[in-house]
Scaffold this motif. Structure first.
Motif, PDB file in Angstrom:
ATOM      1  N   LYS A  85      -4.025  -3.229 -27.464  1.00 36.12           N
ATOM      2  CA  LYS A  85      -2.583  -2.985 -27.419  1.00 36.12           C
ATOM      3  C   LYS A  85      -1.858  -4.142 -26.740  1.00 36.12           C
ATOM      4  O   LYS A  85      -0.836  -4.641 -27.243  1.00 36.12           O
ATOM      5  N   GLU A 112       0.833  -6.741 -28.493  1.00 31.91           N
ATOM      6  CA  GLU A 112       2.209  -6.834 -28.027  1.00 31.91           C
ATOM      7  C   GLU A 112       2.510  -8.178 -27.383  1.00 31.91           C
ATOM      8  O   GLU A 112       3.661  -8.450 -27.040  1.00 31.91           O
ATOM      9  N   THR A 163       4.993  -5.797 -22.565  1.00 33.66           N
ATOM     10  CA  THR A 163       4.681  -4.465 -22.047  1.00 33.66           C
ATOM     11  C   THR A 163       5.321  -4.311 -20.679  1.00 33.66           C
ATOM     12  O   THR A 163       6.013  -5.207 -20.198  1.00 33.66           O
TER      13      THR A 163
END
Length: 236
Positions: A226, A230, A234
Motif C-alpha cells: 500500500k 501510494e 499517506t
C-alpha cells in the motif's frame, strides 16, 4: 477414472507430462489418505517430499549464486530462506491450484486441508521430487524457475515484511507500528486470525493467517504494498 482425469488436468495446467504416472499420484497422496485407505507407510508423499526439498534447495542455490553475483553468503542464505519458507511454497502451490488435486482423508479434507499452508508447501516439494525422479534435474529446474523463481523480489519482501515495514516508517518519523488482533475464529485445530497494522490514526494493512504470526506477516506485507503504491502519499 475421475482421479486419472484430474491428474491429467494438473499435467496440462503445469505443462508437464509424467512418463511414470504413479510418481504424480505418489506426490499428491497425503499421509492422511494413505492411513485412511490402509496403504503402506511408504505410499504417501513424505519420502518424495524429502527428496524434492533437497532438489529445490540446489536449484535455488544455483540460481541465486549465478543471478546475484555481488551478494555475499549471508545475503544469499537469507534470499534462499525466503524462497523455501512454508508461505512462499504454499503460495506457489495455490498458483497452480495444487490443493484441488491432493488425495486427502475425508477428515483432513473437511477441516480445510486443501488450503493449509503446511500441506500445500509439502505437496509442492513433493511435486518437484516427482518430476526429478520422472525426468531428471533439468526438468525439475525448468519447473522451479517457471513456478517459483518468478517475482523473487516480492517473495523476499514478504519474508522480511515486518522488518521492512518498521524501517519504512522509522525513516519518516521514528515511531513503531502496532499489530492489533481484531478477529479470531474457527475451532482450535483450525483457527484463523485477523490482524491490523496500526500507525497513529491510520490502519496501514490487514492480514489473516492460521497463526497470529502469519497474520501479522501478511498485514505487514499488505502495508508495504500500500505504501509503495501510494508513493508516500499517506498519513505517515
Amino acid at each position: 477414472m475421475k482421479e486419472n482425469y484430474q491428474f491429467q488436468e494438473l499435467e496440462e495446467s503445469i505443462d508437464y507430462c509424467f512418463q511414470d504416472k504413479s510418481l504424480l499420484k505418489l506426490a499428491l497422496t497425503h499421509s492422511s489418505y494413505a492411513n485412511e485407505h490402509r496403504m503402506k507407510r511408504t505410499q504417501n508423499n513424505e519420502r518424495v517430499e524429502f527428496l524434492g526439498d533437497a532438489v529445490l534447495e540446489l536449484i535455488i542455490s544455483d540460481y541465486l549464486f549465478r543471478t546475484y553475483q555481488k551478494k555475499n553468503e549471508g545475503k544469499l542464505t537469507k534470499l534462499r530462506s525466503s524462497l523455501v519458507c512454508e508461505y512462499t511454497l504454499a503460495m506457489c502451490a495455490k498458483d497452480i491450484s495444487l490443493g484441488k488435486y491432493l488425495l486427502l482423508s475425508k477428515g483432513e479434507d473437511m477441516t480445510g486441508g486443501r488450503e493449509r499452508d503446511s500441506i500445500l508447501s509439502d505437496a509442492f516439494e513433493s511435486l518437484i521430487g516427482a518430476i526429478y525422479l520422472d525426468q531428471g534435474f533439468e526438468q525439475a529446474r525448468i519447473f522451479v524457475e517457471k513456478y517459483l523463481l518468478q517475482d523473487v523480489e516480492d517473495k523476499t519482501l514478504f519474508y522480511d515484511a515486518k522488518t521492512i515495514l518498521q524501517e519504512m516508517v522509522q525513516k519518516e518519523v521514528g515511531h513503531t507500528v502496532q499489530y492489533v488482533l481484531t478477529e479470531e475464529k474457527g475451532p482450535d485445530h483450525c483457527k484463523e486470525f485477523t490482524v491490523q497494522v496500526h500507525f497513529g490514526d491510520c490502519i496501514l494493512g490487514t492480514g489473516t493467517g492460521k497463526t497470529k504470526k502469519a497474520a501479522e506477516q501478511m498485514a505487514a506485507y499488505e502495508s508495504i504494498l500500500k505504501l509503495k503504491a501510494e508513493q508516500g502519499e499517506t498519513c505517515i
